[in-house]
Design a protein around this motif. Structure first.
Motif: not given
Length: 169
Positions: A17-33
Motif C-alpha cells: 500500500i502506498t500513499q497518494p502523492e499528496n498525502s500528509p507527510v509527518v516529520t519530527e522537528i529537532e529543536l535547539r533545546r
C-alpha cells in the motif's frame, strides 16, 4: 483440515500500500533545546501570536513563539492520540512535528474562499505544526516559529497589553 481457510498457491501477493502523492507527510522537528513535552506546558494566545511555554532555565521561561497562528488545542491526549486525524501518517510521541500536504491548511484555504479578497496564494507558505503533549495536542497553522526565552516581566507585559485592549463597559 476443515477447509475454512485455504491458501491459494497461485495467488500473487498484493502490492504494498502506498500513499497518494499528496498525502500528509509527518516529520519530527529537532529543536535547539530538548523539551520534555509532558506536563505543565501552557499556551498564551493573543490575536497576533501564540506562545507555548515549555519550561524554565536560569530564571527565564523557555517558549516557542508562533506569529499570526491559527490553532486547535485540546484532545486527544497521549492515551487517545490514535484518534487524531493524522494518526495514520505517523507515530506521535511527545514532541513537535511538521505536516506537509496538510489537510487542515487545505480546509482553511477552502473555508476562506467566501471572503471577497481571498486568494489561494495567501496559504502557500503556511505550515502545519503538531505538538504532542501529555494531556493535550496542539495543532498550529502559521508561517514560522522560533524558540525564545522570556522573562516573567515579558509575559506580564503581553497579558497587560491584552487587558489594555479590552473595551470598557
Amino acid at each position: 483440515m476443515f477447509g475454512l481457510f485455504k491458501r491459494n498457491q497461485s495467488a500473487e501477493l498484493p502490492a504494498p500500500i502506498t500513499q497518494p502523492e499528496n498525502s500528509p507527510v509527518v516529520t519530527e522537528i529537532e529543536l535547539r533545546r530538548r523539551y520534555r513535552f509532558q506536563y505543565e506546558d501552557s499556551v498564551l494566545a493573543t490575536q497576533s501570536c501564540l506562545y507555548l511555554l515549555l519550561g524554565k532555565e536560569s530564571g527565564k521561561v523557555l517558549a516557542l513563539k508562533f506569529p499570526f497562528a491559527t490553532f486547535k488545542y485540546g484532545a486527544p491526549n497521549d492515551e487517545a492520540r490514535g484518534a487524531h486525524p493524522l494518526a495514520r501518517y505517523g507515530r506521535f510521541l511527545y514532541g513537535m512535528y511538521s505536516v506537509e500536504n496538510s489537510p487542515w491548511i487545505l480546509e482553511q484555504k477552502t473555508a476562506n474562499r467566501v471572503h471577497p479578497r481571498h486568494s489561494d496564494s495567501m496559504f502557500e507558505d503556511k505550515k502545519h505544526y503538531l505538538i504532542c503533549l501529555k494531556d493535550v495536542t496542539l495543532d498550529i497553522s502559521c508561517r514560522n516559529f522560533e524558540e525564545i526565552e522570556l522573562r516573567a516581566e515579558d509575559i506580564f507585559s503581553i497579558v497587560q497589553e491584552q487587558l489594555n485592549d479590552l473595551p470598557e463597559d
